[in-house]
Design a protein around this motif. Sequence first.
Motif, mmCIF file in Angstrom:
data_model
loop_
_atom_site.group_PDB
_atom_site.id
_atom_site.type_symbol
_atom_site.label_atom_id
_atom_site.label_comp_id
_atom_site.label_asym_id
_atom_site.label_seq_id
_atom_site.Cartn_x
_atom_site.Cartn_y
_atom_site.Cartn_z
ATOM 1 N N PRO A 41 -8.678 -4.514 4.322
ATOM 2 C CA PRO A 41 -9.169 -4.840 2.987
ATOM 3 C C PRO A 41 -9.687 -6.274 2.825
ATOM 4 N N GLU A 42 -9.778 -7.040 3.915
ATOM 5 C CA GLU A 42 -10.138 -8.447 3.769
ATOM 6 C C GLU A 42 -11.528 -8.627 3.154
ATOM 7 N N THR A 43 -12.520 -7.839 3.615
ATOM 8 C CA THR A 43 -13.879 -7.953 3.095
ATOM 9 C C THR A 43 -14.069 -7.114 1.845
ATOM 10 N N VAL A 44 -13.525 -5.914 1.870
ATOM 11 C CA VAL A 44 -13.705 -4.973 0.759
ATOM 12 C C VAL A 44 -12.451 -4.109 0.635
ATOM 13 N N SER A 45 -12.036 -3.853 -0.594
ATOM 14 C CA SER A 45 -10.897 -2.972 -0.847
ATOM 15 C C SER A 45 -11.397 -1.562 -1.153
ATOM 16 N N VAL A 46 -10.639 -0.568 -0.718
ATOM 17 C CA VAL A 46 -10.992 0.835 -0.957
ATOM 18 C C VAL A 46 -9.752 1.565 -1.477
ATOM 19 N N ILE A 47 -9.935 2.303 -2.556
ATOM 20 C CA ILE A 47 -8.852 3.141 -3.082
ATOM 21 C C ILE A 47 -9.364 4.566 -3.262
ATOM 22 N N GLY A 48 -8.526 5.536 -2.925
ATOM 23 C CA GLY A 48 -8.906 6.943 -3.033
ATOM 24 C C GLY A 48 -8.202 7.624 -4.190
ATOM 25 N N TYR A 49 -8.100 8.955 -4.085
ATOM 26 C CA TYR A 49 -7.498 9.745 -5.161
ATOM 27 C C TYR A 49 -7.001 11.059 -4.563
ATOM 28 N N ASP A 50 -5.756 11.415 -4.795
ATOM 29 C CA ASP A 50 -5.123 12.688 -4.407
ATOM 30 C C ASP A 50 -3.772 12.480 -3.742
ATOM 31 N N ASN A 51 -3.633 11.394 -2.927
ATOM 32 C CA ASN A 51 -2.433 11.161 -2.125
ATOM 33 C C ASN A 51 -2.187 12.305 -1.161
ATOM 34 N N HIS A 54 -1.978 29.562 -26.969
ATOM 35 C CA HIS A 54 -2.549 28.845 -25.838
ATOM 36 C C HIS A 54 -2.417 27.335 -26.024
ATOM 37 N N ARG A 55 -2.122 26.664 -24.921
ATOM 38 C CA ARG A 55 -1.965 25.209 -24.941
ATOM 39 C C ARG A 55 -2.760 24.582 -23.814
ATOM 40 N N ALA A 56 -3.181 23.342 -24.034
ATOM 41 C CA ALA A 56 -3.827 22.538 -23.001
ATOM 42 C C ALA A 56 -2.912 21.358 -22.704
ATOM 43 N N VAL A 57 -2.330 21.340 -21.495
ATOM 44 C CA VAL A 57 -1.335 20.334 -21.127
ATOM 45 C C VAL A 57 -1.895 19.436 -20.035
ATOM 46 N N ARG A 58 -1.654 18.133 -20.165
ATOM 47 C CA ARG A 58 -2.079 17.189 -19.135
ATOM 48 C C ARG A 58 -0.879 16.406 -18.616
ATOM 49 N N LEU A 59 -0.850 16.190 -17.304
ATOM 50 C CA LEU A 59 0.194 15.405 -16.672
ATOM 51 C C LEU A 59 -0.363 14.053 -16.237
ATOM 52 N N ALA A 60 0.514 13.060 -16.148
ATOM 53 C CA ALA A 60 0.076 11.697 -15.822
ATOM 54 C C ALA A 60 0.102 11.458 -14.314
ATOM 55 N N PRO A 61 -0.947 10.850 -13.766
ATOM 56 C CA PRO A 61 -0.961 10.465 -12.351
ATOM 57 C C PRO A 61 -0.292 9.099 -12.170
ATOM 58 N N THR A 62 -0.042 8.718 -10.921
ATOM 59 C CA THR A 62 0.581 7.422 -10.624
ATOM 60 C C THR A 62 -0.159 6.723 -9.490
ATOM 61 N N LEU A 63 -0.078 5.400 -9.487
ATOM 62 C CA LEU A 63 -0.716 4.579 -8.459
ATOM 63 C C LEU A 63 0.208 4.420 -7.258
ATOM 64 N N ILE A 64 -0.351 4.549 -6.053
ATOM 65 C CA ILE A 64 0.363 4.227 -4.820
ATOM 66 C C ILE A 64 -0.485 3.203 -4.065
ATOM 67 N N ALA A 65 0.017 1.968 -3.993
ATOM 68 C CA ALA A 65 -0.728 0.889 -3.331
ATOM 69 C C ALA A 65 -0.356 0.834 -1.851
ATOM 70 N N ARG A 66 -1.393 0.783 -1.018
ATOM 71 C CA ARG A 66 -1.176 0.677 0.449
ATOM 72 C C ARG A 66 -2.071 -0.433 1.016
ATOM 73 N N ARG A 67 -2.187 -0.446 2.307
ATOM 74 C CA ARG A 67 -2.868 -1.541 3.044
ATOM 75 C C ARG A 67 -4.321 -1.722 2.622
ATOM 76 N N SER A 68 -5.046 -0.663 2.253
ATOM 77 C CA SER A 68 -6.492 -0.748 2.035
ATOM 78 C C SER A 68 -6.888 -1.584 0.832
ATOM 79 N N THR A 69 -5.899 -1.988 -0.011
ATOM 80 C CA THR A 69 -6.227 -2.830 -1.160
ATOM 81 C C THR A 69 -5.396 -4.113 -1.194
ATOM 82 N N GLU A 70 -4.691 -4.434 -0.113
ATOM 83 C CA GLU A 70 -3.899 -5.663 -0.085
ATOM 84 C C GLU A 70 -4.816 -6.876 -0.060
ATOM 85 N N ARG A 71 -4.374 -7.964 -0.718
ATOM 86 C CA ARG A 71 -5.137 -9.218 -0.718
ATOM 87 C C ARG A 71 -4.257 -10.336 -0.191
#
Length: 345
Positions: A278-288, A328-345
Motif C-alpha cells: 500500500p505504499e504507493t496506492v491503497s486498495v480496498i475490496g468488498y465481500d471478505n 412483507h418486509r424489507a430488511v437490511r443488515l449492516a456490513p463491517t470494515l476489516i482493515a488489512r495490509r493493502s491499506t496500511e500507511r
Amino acid sequence: MSDALSREEPSSPGIKDVAALAGVSIASVSNALNHRERVAPSTLERIDRAIGMLGYIPNGAARQLAAGGTRSFGLILSDLGNSLFVDIARGAERAAEERGLSVVLANSDGKLEREDRYVGLFAETRVRGVLLTLNDASHFRAIAGRHAYGQPIVMLNFHDDTGRYCTASIDNEAGGYLATAHLLETGRRRIVFVGGPDTLQPVADRRLGFLRALGEAGLAPVDVIAPAWVNRSDGWQVGRRLADPVLDGEVDGIVAASDLLAAGIVQALSEIRPISVPETVSVIGYDNNQAAWDAPIPISTISQPGEELGYLGAGLLIDEVEGAEHQHRAVRLAPTLIARRSTER
C-alpha cells in the motif's frame, strides 16, 4: 347428503384456463412454459399475466406429491464460487433445521434463464417457498412478472420497498461509505471507484456510498470505472489501466466493488515497478472472501454477514408460509470494515 358434503372442491386452474384467459392456443402456453424463446414478447406478456391472475402452477412432478407440498424450500444461489453465497446457504440451512425443514440448493450463475427455470421447477415440485439471491434489478423485474404464482418467494442480497416480496439484503451504500471513509482516514485523497454494470444493485449502492463519503470530505472522485463484470480478470485489466495514473501521483486510493476486482487490481499493479501496495496506492475490496484474506498482500475489505442474511431470509420465508397475517418486509443488515495490509500507511 348435506350441502357441505355435496359441494365439489374447486379445481386448480389448468393450461386450458391460461390459454383461454390469454386468448392464445394451448400450444402457445406450453411453449411459454418450456421454450420461451419460441414465443413473441407480446404473447409472453399476455400468458404471464394470465398465469399470475389464475395462480396457475404447472404440475409436472407435483402430481405425485400430497396436498400441502414437501417439508423443504428451495434456495437459488447466484454464485457458488463466492463465499458470501456459501455463508447464505449455511444460515438458511440452520434456520430450516430449527423448524424441521430441509433446503434444496440450485446455482444460477447469475443468469436470468436459470433463475427463471429453477423458480418454475421449485413451483412444480411444491416446495414450501423459494429463497432467491439476486444482483441485477432487471432480473428482479423479470422474475416478478413471470412468477406471480402465489408461491412465496423471498429475495436475498436485493433490496425492494414495493412490498411485493420480502427482501433481505446488506446495506451496500453504508458499505461503500465505510470503505471510502477508511481510505480517507489513512490520508488518501485521490480516489477511484471500480464497480461493474449499472444494473447490479449492490454495486450501484456501493458507488453511492463512495460518492457520499467523498462529498462529505469536500472531494470529487478521480474516476468511476465500470468494467464488464466484477471478477479478478476485470480487476487485472483495470489495474493495468490505472498504472500510469498511480505512477504519476494522480491516484492514491482505489475502492473496488468486490474482492475479486481488488485482487486483480493489486496483482496488476504489483507487477509494475516502482508501484507498491500500500505504499504507493491503497486498495480496498468488498465481500471478505478468500480472494481478500488469502492474497499475497492481504486486502482490506467490507465484510457482509452472509450467514445471518441466509438465516434471516429463511425465517421471513417460513413466517410467510406459516403466518396467516404475514406482511412483507424489507430488511437490511449492516456490513463491517476489516482493515488489512493493502491499506496500511
